[in-house]
Design an enzyme around this catalytic site. Sequence first.
Site, PDB file in Angstrom:
ATOM      1  N   ASP A  18       0.840  -1.205   0.000  1.00  0.00           N
ATOM      2  CA  ASP A  18       0.000   0.000   0.000  1.00  0.00           C
ATOM      3  C   ASP A  18       0.876   1.255   0.000  1.00  0.00           C
ATOM      4  OD1 ASP A  18      -2.298  -1.736   0.333  1.00  0.00           O
ATOM      5  OD2 ASP A  18      -1.516  -2.046   2.347  1.00  0.00           O
ATOM      6  N   HIS A  76      -4.666  -3.259   6.021  1.00  0.00           N
ATOM      7  CA  HIS A  76      -4.535  -3.597   4.604  1.00  0.00           C
ATOM      8  C   HIS A  76      -5.919  -4.011   4.091  1.00  0.00           C
ATOM      9  CE1 HIS A  76      -3.131  -5.047   0.807  1.00  0.00           C
ATOM     10  NE2 HIS A  76      -3.663  -6.222   1.044  1.00  0.00           N
TER      11      HIS A  76
HETATM   12  P1  NAI Z   1      -2.062 -18.319  -3.856  1.00  0.00           P
HETATM   13  O1  NAI Z   1      -3.435 -18.856  -3.691  1.00  0.00           O
HETATM   14  O2  NAI Z   1      -1.431 -18.303  -5.212  1.00  0.00           O
HETATM   15  O3  NAI Z   1      -1.081 -19.151  -2.906  1.00  0.00           O
HETATM   16  C1  NAI Z   1      -1.347 -19.402  -1.579  1.00  0.00           C
HETATM   17  C2  NAI Z   1      -0.572 -20.632  -1.164  1.00  0.00           C
HETATM   18  O4  NAI Z   1      -0.714 -20.783   0.245  1.00  0.00           O
HETATM   19  C3  NAI Z   1      -1.088 -21.915  -1.824  1.00  0.00           C
HETATM   20  O5  NAI Z   1       0.006 -22.647  -2.355  1.00  0.00           O
HETATM   21  C4  NAI Z   1      -1.738 -22.641  -0.659  1.00  0.00           C
HETATM   22  O6  NAI Z   1      -1.661 -24.066  -0.781  1.00  0.00           O
HETATM   23  C5  NAI Z   1      -0.898 -22.139   0.511  1.00  0.00           C
HETATM   24  N1  NAI Z   1      -1.523 -22.286   1.825  1.00  0.00           N
HETATM   25  C6  NAI Z   1      -2.821 -22.167   2.166  1.00  0.00           C
HETATM   26  N2  NAI Z   1      -2.993 -22.448   3.460  1.00  0.00           N
HETATM   27  C7  NAI Z   1      -1.777 -22.736   3.970  1.00  0.00           C
HETATM   28  C8  NAI Z   1      -1.317 -23.116   5.244  1.00  0.00           C
HETATM   29  N3  NAI Z   1      -2.148 -23.280   6.257  1.00  0.00           N
HETATM   30  N4  NAI Z   1       0.015 -23.316   5.413  1.00  0.00           N
HETATM   31  C9  NAI Z   1       0.862 -23.177   4.367  1.00  0.00           C
HETATM   32  N5  NAI Z   1       0.476 -22.844   3.131  1.00  0.00           N
HETATM   33  C10 NAI Z   1      -0.824 -22.624   2.932  1.00  0.00           C
HETATM   34  O7  NAI Z   1      -2.083 -16.883  -3.200  1.00  0.00           O
HETATM   35  P2  NAI Z   1      -1.063 -15.675  -3.381  1.00  0.00           P
HETATM   36  O8  NAI Z   1      -1.488 -14.871  -4.547  1.00  0.00           O
HETATM   37  O9  NAI Z   1       0.326 -16.166  -3.319  1.00  0.00           O
HETATM   38  O10 NAI Z   1      -1.434 -14.796  -2.099  1.00  0.00           O
HETATM   39  C11 NAI Z   1      -1.178 -15.279  -0.797  1.00  0.00           C
HETATM   40  C12 NAI Z   1      -1.833 -14.398   0.247  1.00  0.00           C
HETATM   41  O11 NAI Z   1      -1.301 -13.081   0.231  1.00  0.00           O
HETATM   42  C13 NAI Z   1      -3.353 -14.229   0.070  1.00  0.00           C
HETATM   43  O12 NAI Z   1      -3.955 -14.350   1.360  1.00  0.00           O
HETATM   44  C14 NAI Z   1      -3.481 -12.813  -0.439  1.00  0.00           C
HETATM   45  O13 NAI Z   1      -4.742 -12.259  -0.114  1.00  0.00           O
HETATM   46  C15 NAI Z   1      -2.369 -12.146   0.325  1.00  0.00           C
HETATM   47  N6  NAI Z   1      -1.913 -10.859  -0.217  1.00  0.00           N
HETATM   48  C16 NAI Z   1      -1.589  -9.875   0.684  1.00  0.00           C
HETATM   49  C17 NAI Z   1      -1.125  -8.650   0.273  1.00  0.00           C
HETATM   50  C18 NAI Z   1      -0.775  -7.582   1.281  1.00  0.00           C
HETATM   51  O14 NAI Z   1      -0.468  -6.473   0.837  1.00  0.00           O
HETATM   52  N7  NAI Z   1      -0.790  -7.812   2.574  1.00  0.00           N
HETATM   53  C19 NAI Z   1      -0.980  -8.346  -1.159  1.00  0.00           C
HETATM   54  C20 NAI Z   1      -1.306  -9.442  -2.031  1.00  0.00           C
HETATM   55  C21 NAI Z   1      -1.766 -10.651  -1.549  1.00  0.00           C
END
Ligand code: NAI
Length: 327
Positions: A160, A188
């Site tokens: 952000d 966020h």
């Molecule tokens: P993605 O869906 O591509 O990957 C998430 C991964 O986490 C998957 O491989 C899944 O199997 C794994 N996962 C789920 N539960 C788990 C657990 N209990 N232990 C270990 N691994 C687990 O998602 P992406 O795009 O990589 O995003 C990840 C997170 O980051 C999402 O929650 C998204 O909303 C968040 N995010 C946060 C931002 C911020 O600024 N704070 C910015 C962009 C995304």
Amino acid sequence: MSKPAKRIAISGAAGQIAYSLLFRIANGDLLGKDQPVILQLLDLPQAQAAVKGVVMELEDCAFELLQDIIITDDPKIAFKDIDYALLVGARPRSKGMERKDLLSANAEIFTVQGRALNEMASRNVKILVVGNPANTNAYIAMKSAPDLPQKNFTSMMRLDHNRALAQLAAQSKQPIAEIEKVIVWGNHSPTMYPDFRFATVKGASLQQMLNDEAWNRTVFIPTVAQRGTAVIEARGLSSAASAANAAIDHMRDWALGSNGRWVTMGIPSNGAYGIPEGLLYGFPVTTANGDYTVVSDLEIDTFSRERMDLALQELLEEQNGVKHLLG
Ligand code: NAI
């Protein structure tokens, strides 16, 4: 002689953010080109094959700093002796899922991971929660790890912050490197409050330079707050490379120092600016010697107070909503 390797845990290792993050960490973008690293990769059992594929690609880069890679679905193995944790994996909101259910599903994940950190990680571990709802997930992990200092738990507001910088640079036609003292207060989420009242360009007030409060309220704030949604609409997928970049910026500045620059981190409040102590909230900080310090005594005007309280109310609701799960 080369330095001893630092152990870095990354959860969600098979996901899209990790697909950018891991390669940059292994390349030295996080801790420097003279710091060997060991990656400890955590993901769910059903994602282990995909993690192995990513690891094959990491091997094929022949990164000189990458000393070892551990792959596991057990947080206790992933967090053993780690110096840094980037907790990216989280439960996404599925169709028809209510916010309350999303909070509970993530509360479960971050309770387990907080306990594992408490038991297994270095006492100086620096933890960044990226997985959403990031501030509340970090709060849950912190509350589940009573033996670790609370200040070790942070959440990602840096994307952000970087989005705000980019919008300000475009509007003012000034180079990003010259813009300082930008803040994103709060959560966020769309209640965040990007604030450039104190921002400077080469020491001069950016607010005076732009002199356009209507642009601030009707364009700048909503654009930054809705940028994640705009990326999803355009790309069909949520921000990944920019999120990985922000995670690296956050951790690198925390570990190596921000050289006097203000950066935004989600941190447990020390009570500053009327934010209740212990609540995970985005604050302006400077970082040095592996620690962060809140920028203090900034004047908060009526509009800013309203915006900051809006985010506070949302976070209080989120964090109260999971309290009963924390024991
Ligand atoms: P993605 O869906 O591509 O990957 C998430 C991964 O986490 C998957 O491989 C899944 O199997 C794994 N996962 C789920 N539960 C788990 C657990 N209990 N232990 C270990 N691994 C687990 O998602 P992406 O795009 O990589 O995003 C990840 C997170 O980051 C999402 O929650 C998204 O909303 C968040 N995010 C946060 C931002 C911020 O600024 N704070 C910015 C962009 C995304």
